[in-house]
Design an enzyme around this catalytic site. Structure first.
Site, PDB file in Angstrom:
ATOM      1  N   THR A  33     -24.904  23.264 -34.318  1.00 42.72           N
ATOM      2  CA  THR A  33     -26.104  23.703 -35.025  1.00 42.72           C
ATOM      3  C   THR A  33     -26.420  24.800 -35.119  1.00 42.72           C
ATOM      4  OG1 THR A  33     -27.262  21.443 -33.873  1.00 42.72           O
ATOM      5  CG2 THR A  33     -29.214  23.182 -35.366  1.00 42.72           C
ATOM      6  N   LYS A  35     -30.298  19.198 -40.262  1.00 47.14           N
ATOM      7  CA  LYS A  35     -30.109  19.636 -39.565  1.00 47.14           C
ATOM      8  C   LYS A  35     -31.141  20.057 -38.475  1.00 47.14           C
ATOM      9  CE  LYS A  35     -29.382  19.759 -35.278  1.00 47.14           C
ATOM     10  NZ  LYS A  35     -29.469  18.230 -33.648  1.00 47.14           N
ATOM     11  N   LYS A  80     -33.717  29.018 -30.720  1.00 50.28           N
ATOM     12  CA  LYS A  80     -32.593  28.800 -31.552  1.00 50.28           C
ATOM     13  C   LYS A  80     -32.684  28.453 -32.453  1.00 50.28           C
ATOM     14  CE  LYS A  80     -28.749  27.099 -31.549  1.00 50.28           C
ATOM     15  NZ  LYS A  80     -27.793  25.897 -31.238  1.00 50.28           N
TER      16      LYS A  80
HETATM   17  N1  LIG Z   1     -26.984  20.004 -25.951  1.00 55.21           N
HETATM   18  C1  LIG Z   1     -28.103  19.190 -26.554  1.00 55.21           C
HETATM   19  O1  LIG Z   1     -28.656  17.790 -26.346  1.00 55.21           O
HETATM   20  C2  LIG Z   1     -27.356  19.035 -28.440  1.00 55.21           C
HETATM   21  C3  LIG Z   1     -27.431  17.847 -29.253  1.00 55.21           C
HETATM   22  C4  LIG Z   1     -27.371  18.425 -30.122  1.00 55.21           C
HETATM   23  C5  LIG Z   1     -26.839  19.625 -30.934  1.00 55.21           C
HETATM   24  N2  LIG Z   1     -26.525  20.343 -30.797  1.00 55.21           N
HETATM   25  C6  LIG Z   1     -25.535  21.488 -30.962  1.00 55.21           C
HETATM   26  O2  LIG Z   1     -24.469  21.644 -30.480  1.00 55.21           O
HETATM   27  C7  LIG Z   1     -24.292  22.569 -29.701  1.00 55.21           C
HETATM   28  C8  LIG Z   1     -23.569  23.112 -28.530  1.00 55.21           C
HETATM   29  O3  LIG Z   1     -24.453  23.431 -27.121  1.00 55.21           O
HETATM   30  P1  LIG Z   1     -24.258  22.260 -26.405  1.00 55.21           P
HETATM   31  O4  LIG Z   1     -24.981  21.403 -25.326  1.00 55.21           O
HETATM   32  O5  LIG Z   1     -22.621  21.752 -26.418  1.00 55.21           O
HETATM   33  O6  LIG Z   1     -23.986  23.832 -25.286  1.00 55.21           O
HETATM   34  P2  LIG Z   1     -23.246  24.366 -24.416  1.00 55.21           P
HETATM   35  O7  LIG Z   1     -23.524  23.048 -23.335  1.00 55.21           O
HETATM   36  O8  LIG Z   1     -24.405  25.336 -23.753  1.00 55.21           O
HETATM   37  O9  LIG Z   1     -22.045  24.826 -24.716  1.00 55.21           O
HETATM   38  C9  LIG Z   1     -21.233  25.696 -25.541  1.00 55.21           C
HETATM   39  C10 LIG Z   1     -20.242  26.098 -25.905  1.00 55.21           C
HETATM   40  O10 LIG Z   1     -20.488  27.434 -26.575  1.00 55.21           O
HETATM   41  C11 LIG Z   1     -19.175  28.013 -25.931  1.00 55.21           C
HETATM   42  N3  LIG Z   1     -19.459  29.289 -26.187  1.00 55.21           N
HETATM   43  C12 LIG Z   1     -21.140  30.128 -25.980  1.00 55.21           C
HETATM   44  N4  LIG Z   1     -20.553  31.239 -27.048  1.00 55.21           N
HETATM   45  C13 LIG Z   1     -19.279  31.508 -26.722  1.00 55.21           C
HETATM   46  C14 LIG Z   1     -18.627  32.338 -27.694  1.00 55.21           C
HETATM   47  N5  LIG Z   1     -19.088  33.987 -27.427  1.00 55.21           N
HETATM   48  N6  LIG Z   1     -17.353  32.462 -27.907  1.00 55.21           N
HETATM   49  C15 LIG Z   1     -17.013  30.834 -27.704  1.00 55.21           C
HETATM   50  N7  LIG Z   1     -17.299  30.372 -27.520  1.00 55.21           N
HETATM   51  C16 LIG Z   1     -18.411  30.099 -26.642  1.00 55.21           C
HETATM   52  C17 LIG Z   1     -19.158  28.112 -24.017  1.00 55.21           C
HETATM   53  O11 LIG Z   1     -17.944  28.617 -24.335  1.00 55.21           O
HETATM   54  P3  LIG Z   1     -18.087  28.944 -22.277  1.00 55.21           P
HETATM   55  O12 LIG Z   1     -18.010  27.368 -21.952  1.00 55.21           O
HETATM   56  O13 LIG Z   1     -16.765  29.773 -22.351  1.00 55.21           O
HETATM   57  O14 LIG Z   1     -19.139  28.834 -22.300  1.00 55.21           O
HETATM   58  C18 LIG Z   1     -19.692  26.048 -24.884  1.00 55.21           C
HETATM   59  O15 LIG Z   1     -18.344  25.277 -24.621  1.00 55.21           O
HETATM   60  C19 LIG Z   1     -25.098  23.976 -29.952  1.00 55.21           C
HETATM   61  O16 LIG Z   1     -25.340  24.149 -31.147  1.00 55.21           O
HETATM   62  C20 LIG Z   1     -26.365  22.662 -29.982  1.00 55.21           C
HETATM   63  O17 LIG Z   1     -27.578  23.662 -30.742  1.00 55.21           O
HETATM   64  C21 LIG Z   1     -27.078  20.107 -28.535  1.00 55.21           C
END
Ligand SMILES: NC(=O)c1ccc[n+]([C@@H]2O[C@H](COP(=O)([O-])OP(=O)(O)OC[C@H]3O[C@@H](n4cnc5c(N)ncnc54)[C@H](OP(=O)(O)O)[C@@H]3O)[C@@H](O)[C@H]2O)c1
Length: 302
Positions: free
Chosen positions: A97, A173, A242
């Site tokens: 997102t 989205k 965000k």
């Molecule tokens: N969770 C939900 O319910 C949900 C639903 C729909 C959409 N989303 C969207 O999907 C996306 C991912 O969400 P998530 O829940 O999977 O988040 P998350 O569990 O916090 O995972 C974040 C990912 O991004 C990586 N990352 C963060 N900063 C980075 C950087 N500077 N360089 C390289 N890698 C980096 C992290 O790597 P590390 O492991 O190294 O930290 C991890 O792989 C977001 O945009 C979120 O808004 C989430």
């Protein structure tokens, strides 16, 4: 298909797992090593670097926010980005997102390098992804989107093409997440009103979610609020803030007044300021209770 998955947080892990179960050949990469162990047991190849995940038929990025996507996809002063490593036949599917503006920049950079780019953010939390029930909102070149269908079908129950410009999927989205933000705040305020007046807010939730609005999503978020289950970390106040802020960015750029978005953005900022940033977004309901003079033990103070 041969698919790379970059970013193995809650969502990336769930999506990669579904792709493996569907029989695709998966290569995964994550900044922090160690998050790929379970996927490796399920048959994924773990890439040592970004370039190794950027070949094949498609490469998915599922990263936290604009900063992460910009660094990984467009690169930094010292490191080449995904776009530089991407093979000409490999379709980059951006599922994070992120802002419409960054999506536009990636589209322009991809076109300049002759690389394929599709935007496909999703609706649904990690548990929904693991059940294969996400909703994909996608936009971009229609031929590229058609090639991505088998990828989406591994983890989605519905695929909606919302435009030909990738950024249109991101704006869609953000509009959807803005509605979730408002739904959480609306329930938080309504529940505080009922509780202060000695009325059963759980019964109210049942009536509204099941009978009146007939909304499983409202029931899901409402149950998190009534059950005060704010430490799941499947999604956080920080990520919801965000998304609300990014919706406001598009609103400002396209001159669309969104007074509710501004109000709810301030509530998420207040929650972060009060140390709730890593809690479930429904934790903003605690602020509505505090504002109503209802304390941590749920006693009415005023
Ligand atoms: N969770 C939900 O319910 C949900 C639903 C729909 C959409 N989303 C969207 O999907 C996306 C991912 O969400 P998530 O829940 O999977 O988040 P998350 O569990 O916090 O995972 C974040 C990912 O991004 C990586 N990352 C963060 N900063 C980075 C950087 N500077 N360089 C390289 N890698 C980096 C992290 O790597 P590390 O492991 O190294 O930290 C991890 O792989 C977001 O945009 C979120 O808004 C989430």
């Amino acid at each position: 298909m041969k698919i790379g998955v970059i970013g193995l947080g809650h969502m990336g892990n769930a999506i990669a797992s579904r792709l493996l179960a569907a029989g695709h050949e998966i290569t995964v990469y994550n900044r922090t090593q160690g998050k790929a162990e379970e996927l490796m047991r399920q048959g994924a190849t773990v890439a040592e670097d970004l370039a190794s995940a950027a070949a094949g038929d498609a490469v998915i990025t599922m990263l936290a926010d604009d900063r992460a996507v910009e660094q990984v996809v467009l690169g930094t002063r010292n490191h080449q980005g995904l776009i530089d490593h991407q093979e000409p036949q490999t379709i980059h599917i951006s599922m994070s997102t992120i802002s419409a503006m960054l999506s536009r920049r990636i589209e322009e950079a991809s076109r300049a390098q002759g690389k394929l780019f599709v935007s496909a953010p999703v609706m649904g939390r990690p548990d929904v992804a693991r059940k294969g029930e996400l909703i994909v909102l996608t936009a971009g070149d229609s031929n590229a989107i058609e090639k991505c269908r088998p990828v989406f079908e591994a983890f989605a129950k519905a695929i909606h093409v919302v435009g030909q410009k990738p950024e249109q999927a991101n704006t869609t989205k953000l509009a959807a997440n803005f509605m979730i933000s408002c739904m959480i705040e609306t329930m938080s305020e309504a529940f505080a009103l009922l509780r202060k007046n000695g009325i059963d807010h759980c019964l109210f939730l049942d009536v509204m979610a099941k009978e009146f609005f007939q909304s499983p999503v409202m029931a899901k978020y409402g149950n998190i609020i009534t059950g005060e289950q704010f430490d799941t970390r499947a999604f956080t106040v920080r990520l919801q803030e965000k998304d609300t802020r990014l919706a406001l960015d598009v609103a400002l750029e396209s001159q669309v007044p969104m007074p509710f978005a501004m109000a709810v953005e301030n509530i998420f900022l207040a929650a972060i300021g009060r140390g709730k940033g890593n809690m479930d977004p429904c934790a903003i309901s605690q602020i509505a209770l505090e504002n109503a003079g209802i304390d941590g033990n749920r006693n009415v103070l005023v």
